[in-house]
Design an enzyme around this catalytic site. Structure first.
Site, short mmCIF file in Angstrom:
data_model
loop_
_atom_site.label_atom_id
_atom_site.label_comp_id
_atom_site.label_asym_id
_atom_site.label_seq_id
_atom_site.Cartn_x
_atom_site.Cartn_y
_atom_site.Cartn_z
N SER A 26 -66.68 36.66 -1.64
CA SER A 26 -66.27 35.25 -1.58
C SER A 26 -67.37 34.37 -1.00
O SER A 26 -68.22 34.83 -0.24
CB SER A 26 -65.04 35.08 -0.69
OG SER A 26 -64.03 35.97 -1.06
N1 SAH Z 1 -63.30 40.55 0.80
C1 SAH Z 1 -64.30 40.94 -0.18
C2 SAH Z 1 -64.18 40.24 -1.51
C3 SAH Z 1 -62.87 40.37 -2.16
S1 SAH Z 1 -62.90 40.51 -3.92
C4 SAH Z 1 -65.72 40.80 0.36
O1 SAH Z 1 -65.92 40.37 1.50
O2 SAH Z 1 -66.65 41.15 -0.36
C5 SAH Z 1 -61.29 41.21 -4.06
C6 SAH Z 1 -61.27 42.71 -3.88
O3 SAH Z 1 -59.91 43.11 -3.88
C7 SAH Z 1 -61.94 43.48 -5.02
O4 SAH Z 1 -62.90 44.33 -4.52
C8 SAH Z 1 -60.78 44.23 -5.67
O5 SAH Z 1 -61.15 45.49 -6.19
C9 SAH Z 1 -59.82 44.37 -4.51
N2 SAH Z 1 -58.44 44.60 -4.88
C10 SAH Z 1 -57.73 44.08 -5.93
N3 SAH Z 1 -56.46 44.53 -5.90
C11 SAH Z 1 -56.35 45.36 -4.81
C12 SAH Z 1 -55.30 46.13 -4.26
N4 SAH Z 1 -54.08 46.15 -4.79
N5 SAH Z 1 -55.55 46.85 -3.15
C13 SAH Z 1 -56.78 46.86 -2.56
N6 SAH Z 1 -57.82 46.15 -3.06
C14 SAH Z 1 -57.62 45.40 -4.17
#
Ligand code: SAH
Length: 229
Positions: free
Chosen positions: A68
């Site tokens: 993000s």
């Molecule tokens: N917080 C992260 C960016 C988030 S992007 C950072 O600092 O880089 C959103 C992330 O959520 C992705 O990596 C995606 O694979 C994950 N995601 C999506 N659905 C999910 C779920 N049900 N459980 C765990 N992770 C999930």
């Protein structure tokens, strides 16, 4: 000590990120500004993107996912009102950057990522920085982490139509949860507070996150695009 011009440039870029993106856009919480001025965000992206790591935008981290933009990380941390003693759950570990920031603002971070390769990469980055208070789990975080609940704070960094019920259940009394809620472009950052067993919900501002994939959603392969942030 030998000074590296590349390193100096990154340090300067990080300082500018704090003053020109975070403070300038209204982030007031001093500890958030301080911690984001310290955590080396460039180490959470691939080498070719390092020079862009402190820009005012999200960046790809593979598997169609993104780290993000700095302002969003800061805003979510600020909304959580962390004082240093909290047990935190992050759903959507991704690159591990947000978890790294949370780990310096709270006591312990349990972070869940559904794409095992991303979880593994993030764990290595966090280990290399000696961030021992982040516990990484691979799996579906939409059901939370019952074995370690309740959590004083919960940050969900992927969007869904509603806040998954297990996460609200696993929020401690007096706790706070932040999560982007909505579909496609129509997302809003929601802040939930649990007070006297009641949930107080507040819509904070617009948001734009990749989707939270719940249940047995199809796993992505490297390079596959879901939607940019
Ligand atoms: N917080 C992260 C960016 C988030 S992007 C950072 O600092 O880089 C959103 C992330 O959520 C992705 O990596 C995606 O694979 C994950 N995601 C999506 N659905 C999910 C779920 N049900 N459980 C765990 N992770 C999930």
């Amino acid at each position: 000590m030998v000074r590296s011009p590349v390193k100096d440039t990154l340090i300067l870029a990080r300082r500018l990120m704090v003053t020109e993106q975070l403070a300038a856009r209204g982030i007031r919480y001093e500890r958030v500004l301080q911690v984001m001025g310290e955590v080396p965000r460039h180490l959470f992206v691939e080498e070719a993107l390092r020079s862009e790591a402190y820009g005012e935008h999200a960046l790809p981290i593979g598997f169609g996912q993104t780290i993000s933009q700095p302002y969003i990380v800061a805003r979510m941390c600020e909304l959580l009102k962390l004082e240093g003693t909290e047990k935190i759950l992050e759903v959507g570990l991704g690159s591990g950057y947000h978890a790294a920031v949370l780990s310096k603002l709270g006591r312990t971070v349990f972070a869940i990522e559904r794409i095992p390769k991303l979880a593994e990469r993030a764990r290595k980055t966090l280990d290399s920085l000696g961030m021992k208070n982040v516990i990484v789990k691979a799996g579906d975080g939409s059901t939370g982490l019952r074995s370690s609940a309740p959590f004083d704070r919960i940050a969900v960094t992927a969007a869904a139509g509603e806040i998954p019920a297990p996460l609200l259940e696993q929020l401690a009394e007096g706790g706070r949860l932040v999560m982007p809620v909505g579909k496609g472009e129509e997302q809003r950052m929601m802040l939930v507070e649990k007070k006297g067993g009641t949930l107080l919900r507040r819509e904070v501002e617009r948001a734009r996150f990749v989707p939270l994939i719940q249940g047995s959603g199809r796993a992505l392969s490297e390079g596959e695009k879901v939607r940019g942030e």
